[in-house]
Design a protein around this motif. Sequence first.
Motif, PDB file in Angstrom:
ATOM      1  N   ASN A  91      42.003  39.976  44.502  1.00 35.05           N
ATOM      2  CA  ASN A  91      42.519  39.648  43.269  1.00 35.05           C
ATOM      3  C   ASN A  91      41.418  39.065  42.228  1.00 35.05           C
ATOM      4  O   ASN A  91      41.564  39.330  41.037  1.00 35.05           O
ATOM      5  N   LEU A  92      40.296  38.398  42.837  1.00 30.79           N
ATOM      6  CA  LEU A  92      39.437  38.082  41.829  1.00 30.79           C
ATOM      7  C   LEU A  92      38.571  39.422  41.208  1.00 30.79           C
ATOM      8  O   LEU A  92      38.182  39.295  40.070  1.00 30.79           O
ATOM      9  N   ALA A  93      38.592  40.463  41.773  1.00 35.78           N
ATOM     10  CA  ALA A  93      37.881  41.520  41.542  1.00 35.78           C
ATOM     11  C   ALA A  93      38.793  42.125  40.546  1.00 35.78           C
ATOM     12  O   ALA A  93      38.339  42.538  39.383  1.00 35.78           O
ATOM     13  N   ILE A  94      39.718  42.145  40.622  1.00 31.06           N
ATOM     14  CA  ILE A  94      41.024  42.697  39.554  1.00 31.06           C
ATOM     15  C   ILE A  94      40.720  41.871  38.312  1.00 31.06           C
ATOM     16  O   ILE A  94      40.644  42.215  37.152  1.00 31.06           O
ATOM     17  N   ASP A  95      40.757  40.345  38.461  1.00 27.04           N
ATOM     18  CA  ASP A  95      40.484  39.376  37.356  1.00 27.04           C
ATOM     19  C   ASP A  95      39.186  39.755  36.347  1.00 27.04           C
ATOM     20  O   ASP A  95      39.313  39.734  35.107  1.00 27.04           O
ATOM     21  N   ILE A  96      38.144  40.037  37.327  1.00 29.27           N
ATOM     22  CA  ILE A  96      36.726  39.928  36.512  1.00 29.27           C
ATOM     23  C   ILE A  96      36.834  41.497  35.907  1.00 29.27           C
ATOM     24  O   ILE A  96      36.214  41.370  35.125  1.00 29.27           O
ATOM     25  N   GLN A  97      37.504  42.655  36.507  1.00 26.90           N
ATOM     26  CA  GLN A  97      37.439  43.703  35.773  1.00 26.90           C
ATOM     27  C   GLN A  97      38.241  43.690  34.489  1.00 26.90           C
ATOM     28  O   GLN A  97      37.675  44.375  33.414  1.00 26.90           O
ATOM     29  N   ASN A  98      39.210  42.702  34.423  1.00 30.37           N
ATOM     30  CA  ASN A  98      39.742  42.454  33.267  1.00 30.37           C
ATOM     31  C   ASN A  98      39.062  41.761  32.151  1.00 30.37           C
ATOM     32  O   ASN A  98      38.913  42.502  31.167  1.00 30.37           O
TER      33      ASN A  98
END
Length: 301
Positions: free
Chosen positions: A72-79
């Motif tokens: 989930n953190l990876a998705i957040d950072i990508q955004n």
Amino acid sequence: LKEMLSASLEKWRVFLHPSQRRLANDNKTGPVRVLGGAGTGKTVVAMHRAKWLAENVASTTNNVLFITFTRNLAIDIQNHLSTICSPSTLERIEVINLDKWVQHFLYKQSYDYELIYDERVLNLYWDKAFLNKPFDTPLPDSFYKEEWQRVIQPQSINSLADYSAASRIGRGTRLNRQQRVALWPVFETFRNQLDRARHKEADDCYRDAADYIKSDQVGLPYCAVVVDEAQDMGSQAFKLIRAILPEQANDLFLVGDAHQRMYGKNRVILGRCGINIVGRSSKLKINYRTTDEIRQCAVNL
């Protein structure tokens, strides 16, 4: 700063304080570690560091690898990166959680094991292993699991000889050599159960991936690695990260906070993992989320 006081929350989420620019920008001679409490902007610094690396160090063949501990953190950072990076810069940054990266890498090597997280399955393997517990050394089941997580896995122990010589600093309960000999069949049986089912724990996969990289000299397309939430990663994870990219200028950028450790890993000494941060460690103190008094109270608690 005056402009930011009236800015939107979306801009605040990626705002780099002027005092933090020296960390995110400019060339570094080697691995860098940045520590900071909750709300000090560690992830923001890491994102701006990835942006700078993508614009100044990366190329069409060597990108920036941005590793997180959770998906989930990876998705957040990508955004968030998409709000501070141009499309061409964003193309040179690969954001992924560590376990997913390892699974993709090992799949390409025709790896014949499955990474397993299911505690129910692992507990079945432990139940069979506990049948080998010595009667004259009364220790709770939890002791064996903690010994596995805090001694055997971090030190890559695969034999009785290794276990007999292993350091157990911080474990509390002392074990002499005779006791270690008596306990070893439990750990050996647990590993045999995993092998029989073609299952591997995360630490095993990290170690195997690092061995592939070292022995096969696998060429990886990265010029730098940025790691967020580093406090949740163990020694095998950091040894793998070191294997992904040998020591060089601008190689590793690690951010984390030991007080936010969530996944039960030991405190890692980076030098033992081949990561030398001497003279390249910083601490963030400006906090947008809480006061220093609250932080001190929480740390003391």
